[in-house]
Write a protein that holds these residues in place. Structure first.
Motif, PDB file in Angstrom:
ATOM      1  N   VAL A   1      45.492   6.845  51.637  1.00  0.00           N
ATOM      2  CA  VAL A   1      45.350   8.294  51.539  1.00  0.00           C
ATOM      3  C   VAL A   1      44.006   8.746  52.088  1.00  0.00           C
ATOM      4  CG1 VAL A   1      45.136  10.205  49.903  1.00  0.00           C
ATOM      5  CG2 VAL A   1      46.960   8.529  49.616  1.00  0.00           C
ATOM      6  N   ILE A   2      42.956   7.995  51.789  1.00  0.00           N
ATOM      7  CA  ILE A   2      41.613   8.378  52.251  1.00  0.00           C
ATOM      8  C   ILE A   2      41.564   8.377  53.769  1.00  0.00           C
ATOM      9  CG2 ILE A   2      39.162   7.764  52.214  1.00  0.00           C
ATOM     10  CD1 ILE A   2      39.714   6.422  49.478  1.00  0.00           C
ATOM     11  N   ARG A   3      42.109   7.336  54.393  1.00  0.00           N
ATOM     12  CA  ARG A   3      42.116   7.282  55.863  1.00  0.00           C
ATOM     13  C   ARG A   3      42.903   8.451  56.442  1.00  0.00           C
ATOM     14  NH1 ARG A   3      44.661   2.514  56.976  1.00  0.00           N
ATOM     15  NH2 ARG A   3      46.637   3.599  57.240  1.00  0.00           N
ATOM     16  N   THR A   4      44.052   8.759  55.846  1.00  0.00           N
ATOM     17  CA  THR A   4      44.869   9.869  56.341  1.00  0.00           C
ATOM     18  C   THR A   4      44.093  11.174  56.292  1.00  0.00           C
ATOM     19  OG1 THR A   4      46.927   8.793  55.662  1.00  0.00           O
ATOM     20  CG2 THR A   4      46.996  11.176  55.976  1.00  0.00           C
ATOM     21  N   MET A   5      43.406  11.427  55.176  1.00  0.00           N
ATOM     22  CA  MET A   5      42.635  12.658  55.055  1.00  0.00           C
ATOM     23  C   MET A   5      41.526  12.730  56.100  1.00  0.00           C
ATOM     24  SD  MET A   5      42.192  13.062  50.915  1.00  0.00           S
ATOM     25  CE  MET A   5      43.586  13.309  49.815  1.00  0.00           C
ATOM     26  N   ILE A   6      40.821  11.621  56.301  1.00  0.00           N
ATOM     27  CA  ILE A   6      39.714  11.597  57.261  1.00  0.00           C
ATOM     28  C   ILE A   6      40.234  11.767  58.681  1.00  0.00           C
ATOM     29  CG2 ILE A   6      37.888  10.177  58.276  1.00  0.00           C
ATOM     30  CD1 ILE A   6      37.578   8.843  55.513  1.00  0.00           C
ATOM     31  N   GLU A   7      41.262  11.010  59.036  1.00  0.00           N
ATOM     32  CA  GLU A   7      41.778  11.078  60.408  1.00  0.00           C
ATOM     33  C   GLU A   7      42.355  12.460  60.711  1.00  0.00           C
ATOM     34  OE1 GLU A   7      42.905   6.466  61.481  1.00  0.00           O
ATOM     35  OE2 GLU A   7      44.468   7.731  60.588  1.00  0.00           O
TER      36      GLU A   7
ATOM     37  N   PRO B   1      46.282  19.447  59.603  1.00  0.00           N
ATOM     38  CA  PRO B   1      46.376  19.619  58.144  1.00  0.00           C
ATOM     39  C   PRO B   1      46.935  18.358  57.491  1.00  0.00           C
ATOM     40  CG  PRO B   1      48.214  20.720  59.203  1.00  0.00           C
ATOM     41  CD  PRO B   1      47.312  20.220  60.318  1.00  0.00           C
ATOM     42  N   THR B   2      46.492  18.090  56.271  1.00  0.00           N
ATOM     43  CA  THR B   2      47.052  17.004  55.453  1.00  0.00           C
ATOM     44  C   THR B   2      47.909  17.634  54.365  1.00  0.00           C
ATOM     45  OG1 THR B   2      45.104  15.599  55.818  1.00  0.00           O
ATOM     46  CG2 THR B   2      46.531  15.046  53.965  1.00  0.00           C
ATOM     47  N   ARG B   3      49.180  17.243  54.343  1.00  0.00           N
ATOM     48  CA  ARG B   3      50.088  17.787  53.348  1.00  0.00           C
ATOM     49  C   ARG B   3      50.764  16.633  52.617  1.00  0.00           C
ATOM     50  NH1 ARG B   3      47.387  21.376  54.556  1.00  0.00           N
ATOM     51  NH2 ARG B   3      47.957  23.412  55.446  1.00  0.00           N
ATOM     52  N   MET B   4      50.638  16.620  51.307  1.00  0.00           N
ATOM     53  CA  MET B   4      51.303  15.618  50.487  1.00  0.00           C
ATOM     54  C   MET B   4      52.005  16.328  49.341  1.00  0.00           C
ATOM     55  SD  MET B   4      48.299  12.694  50.334  1.00  0.00           S
ATOM     56  CE  MET B   4      49.052  11.989  48.880  1.00  0.00           C
TER      57      MET B   4
ATOM     58  N   PRO C   1      33.940  19.947  56.229  1.00  0.00           N
ATOM     59  CA  PRO C   1      34.297  21.295  55.766  1.00  0.00           C
ATOM     60  C   PRO C   1      35.557  21.846  56.421  1.00  0.00           C
ATOM     61  CG  PRO C   1      31.939  21.130  56.165  1.00  0.00           C
ATOM     62  CD  PRO C   1      32.547  19.863  56.695  1.00  0.00           C
ATOM     63  N   GLN C   2      35.896  21.321  57.599  1.00  0.00           N
ATOM     64  CA  GLN C   2      37.083  21.816  58.293  1.00  0.00           C
ATOM     65  C   GLN C   2      38.378  21.196  57.785  1.00  0.00           C
ATOM     66  OE1 GLN C   2      35.067  19.462  59.379  1.00  0.00           O
ATOM     67  NE2 GLN C   2      36.023  18.044  60.836  1.00  0.00           N
ATOM     68  N   ALA C   3      38.278  20.237  56.876  1.00  0.00           N
ATOM     69  CA  ALA C   3      39.466  19.536  56.388  1.00  0.00           C
ATOM     70  C   ALA C   3      40.411  20.512  55.683  1.00  0.00           C
ATOM     71  CB  ALA C   3      39.073  18.404  55.444  1.00  0.00           C
ATOM     72  N   ASP C   4      41.679  20.462  56.065  1.00  0.00           N
ATOM     73  CA  ASP C   4      42.719  21.320  55.495  1.00  0.00           C
ATOM     74  C   ASP C   4      43.690  20.416  54.735  1.00  0.00           C
ATOM     75  OD1 ASP C   4      44.686  23.126  54.882  1.00  0.00           O
ATOM     76  OD2 ASP C   4      45.331  23.467  56.957  1.00  0.00           O
ATOM     77  N   ILE C   5      43.481  20.303  53.422  1.00  0.00           N
ATOM     78  CA  ILE C   5      44.244  19.349  52.609  1.00  0.00           C
ATOM     79  C   ILE C   5      44.934  20.087  51.480  1.00  0.00           C
ATOM     80  CG2 ILE C   5      44.134  17.231  51.233  1.00  0.00           C
ATOM     81  CD1 ILE C   5      41.398  16.675  52.595  1.00  0.00           C
ATOM     82  N   GLU C   6      46.221  19.884  51.354  1.00  0.00           N
ATOM     83  CA  GLU C   6      46.980  20.440  50.236  1.00  0.00           C
ATOM     84  C   GLU C   6      47.826  19.339  49.619  1.00  0.00           C
ATOM     85  OE1 GLU C   6      49.298  23.822  51.260  1.00  0.00           O
ATOM     86  OE2 GLU C   6      47.590  24.969  52.068  1.00  0.00           O
ATOM     87  N   LEU C   7      47.704  19.185  48.305  1.00  0.00           N
ATOM     88  CA  LEU C   7      48.459  18.179  47.566  1.00  0.00           C
ATOM     89  C   LEU C   7      49.309  18.855  46.510  1.00  0.00           C
ATOM     90  CD1 LEU C   7      45.586  15.583  46.883  1.00  0.00           C
ATOM     91  CD2 LEU C   7      47.078  15.709  48.877  1.00  0.00           C
ATOM     92  N   GLY C   8      50.514  18.337  46.318  1.00  0.00           N
ATOM     93  CA  GLY C   8      51.362  18.829  45.245  1.00  0.00           C
ATOM     94  C   GLY C   8      51.049  18.117  43.944  1.00  0.00           C
ATOM     95  N   PRO C   9      51.674  18.543  42.855  1.00  0.00           N
ATOM     96  CA  PRO C   9      51.435  17.896  41.556  1.00  0.00           C
ATOM     97  C   PRO C   9      52.252  16.620  41.422  1.00  0.00           C
ATOM     98  CG  PRO C   9      53.017  19.661  41.301  1.00  0.00           C
ATOM     99  CD  PRO C   9      52.596  19.685  42.750  1.00  0.00           C
ATOM    100  N   GLY C  10      51.887  15.812  40.414  1.00  0.00           N
ATOM    101  CA  GLY C  10      52.687  14.646  40.079  1.00  0.00           C
ATOM    102  C   GLY C  10      52.151  13.343  40.631  1.00  0.00           C
ATOM    103  N   ALA C  11      52.771  12.266  40.161  1.00  0.00           N
ATOM    104  CA  ALA C  11      52.331  10.913  40.514  1.00  0.00           C
ATOM    105  C   ALA C  11      52.838  10.490  41.879  1.00  0.00           C
ATOM    106  CB  ALA C  11      52.822   9.920  39.454  1.00  0.00           C
ATOM    107  N   ASP C  12      52.158   9.523  42.454  1.00  0.00           N
ATOM    108  CA  ASP C  12      52.630   8.859  43.664  1.00  0.00           C
ATOM    109  C   ASP C  12      53.951   8.161  43.310  1.00  0.00           C
ATOM    110  OD1 ASP C  12      53.134   7.081  45.772  1.00  0.00           O
ATOM    111  OD2 ASP C  12      51.022   6.678  46.111  1.00  0.00           O
TER     112      ASP C  12
END
Length: 304
Positions: A180-186, A193-196, A252-263
């Motif tokens: 997940v960390i690599r995905t967010m950084i890349e 945008p990162t969407r999970m 600061p330009q990172a566009d990350i949105e995560l939904g609720p709940g467990a992996d």
């Protein structure tokens, strides 16, 4: 300098490579093995699959062995999910093969790279010590439990000085499996945008690969260890949402949105107790989580 070498399996992998380079940086001789041969910085990594016991005997006989750090294995519950028999062959039988090499050569210490996946979903109150009941939820986790038992039994039956380190989620340079960390950084570097659909409130305990390698090396060299198993984490207990905030702080330009709940393919685990490792190994994480992310980001940027 002693002619004895430290045998490192999985020397091309995320953790094994870090162990190999750290050992070599201290001037120690290393016998690096991996199922795929390659040359790193002018040094050859020897092709040797841990399931090939005959090849292991041939390669291990090339020079005296001071110790073994066994990292060679399928590297997580996301790997070989559709091939559980291969998981057993590599992670359990492969460990038995390397233990037998260590026994025959009379090494001073055998260090096994285990995983907090051995715990499975945790039911005890946090912080969770090593000696709770284990409920692995994957064949990978079960393979680590079985391999830990082999290490302990070789110690009791044959006098082989062995220890297992349960590493939490390892991140950093050279990781090739899902991260997940690599995905967010890349995504941040690429302006994507990162969407999970999950994870905002889901905790995970990470450790940077440098700290993981240091822990394994410390376990190799500590004169005596009162325990057979130690848990090693980076000392944090962060939700994926909190991790996203740290990535945004760096980018600061990172566009990350995560939904609720467990992996959906991970287990819910409480915070692990790492005081035994601090007491007996003298181990404390050297990198803060943010420092680890920054180092990983610099490595990823350099590869673009």
């Amino acid at each position: 300098m002693s002619n004895e070498a430290v045998l490192v399996t999985g020397a091309n992998g995320l953790i094994g490579n870090a162990v190999r380079t750290m050992l070599e940086a201290t001037g120690r001789k290393v016998l690096p093995l991996d199922r795929v041969s390659r040359t790193e910085e002018g040094k050859d990594i020897i092709e040797c699959d841990v399931t090939d016991v005959h090849r292991l005997h041939v390669v291990a006989g090339r020079q005296p062995l001071a110790g073994v750090i066994h990292c060679g294995a399928f590297s997580g519950p996301m790997v070989a999910r559709d091939n559980p028999v291969a998981m057993v062959k590599v992670n359990i039988v492969g460990t038995a093969n390397v233990l037998e090499i260590a026994r025959i050569h009379g090494v001073s210490r055998f260090v096994f790279c285990s995983s907090t996946s051995a715990f499975g979903t945790t039911h005890a109150a946090s912080p969770i010590p090593e000696d709770v009941a284990l409920f692995p939820g994957s064949v990978y986790g079960a393979s680590k439990v079985a391999a830990e038992q082999l290490v302990s039994t070789f110690s009791r039956q044959y006098g082989l000085d062995g220890v297992s380190l349960r590493l939490s989620w390892v991140f950093g340079p050279r990781r090739t499996t899902d991260c997940v960390i690599r995905t967010m950084i890349e995504d941040a570097l690429a302006g994507k945008p990162t969407r999970m659909p999950f994870g905002r409130d889901f905790p995970r305990q990470y450790i940077h690969v440098e700290d993981a390698a240091r822990a394994l090396m410390t376990a190799l060299d500590r004169p005596s260890l009162p325990r057979s198993v130690y848990t090693i984490t980076g000392g944090t207990f962060l939700t994926l949402g909190q991790i996203a905030e740290i990535v945004r702080k760096i980018f600061p330009q990172a566009d990350i949105e995560l939904g609720p709940g467990a992996d959906p393919v991970d287990e819910v685990q409480g915070q692990f107790d790492i005081t035994a490792a601090a007491r007996d190994l003298g181990f404390q994480p050297a990198l803060s989580f943010e420092q680890g992310v920054e180092r990983y980001a610099e490595w990823l940027k350099a590869r673009k």
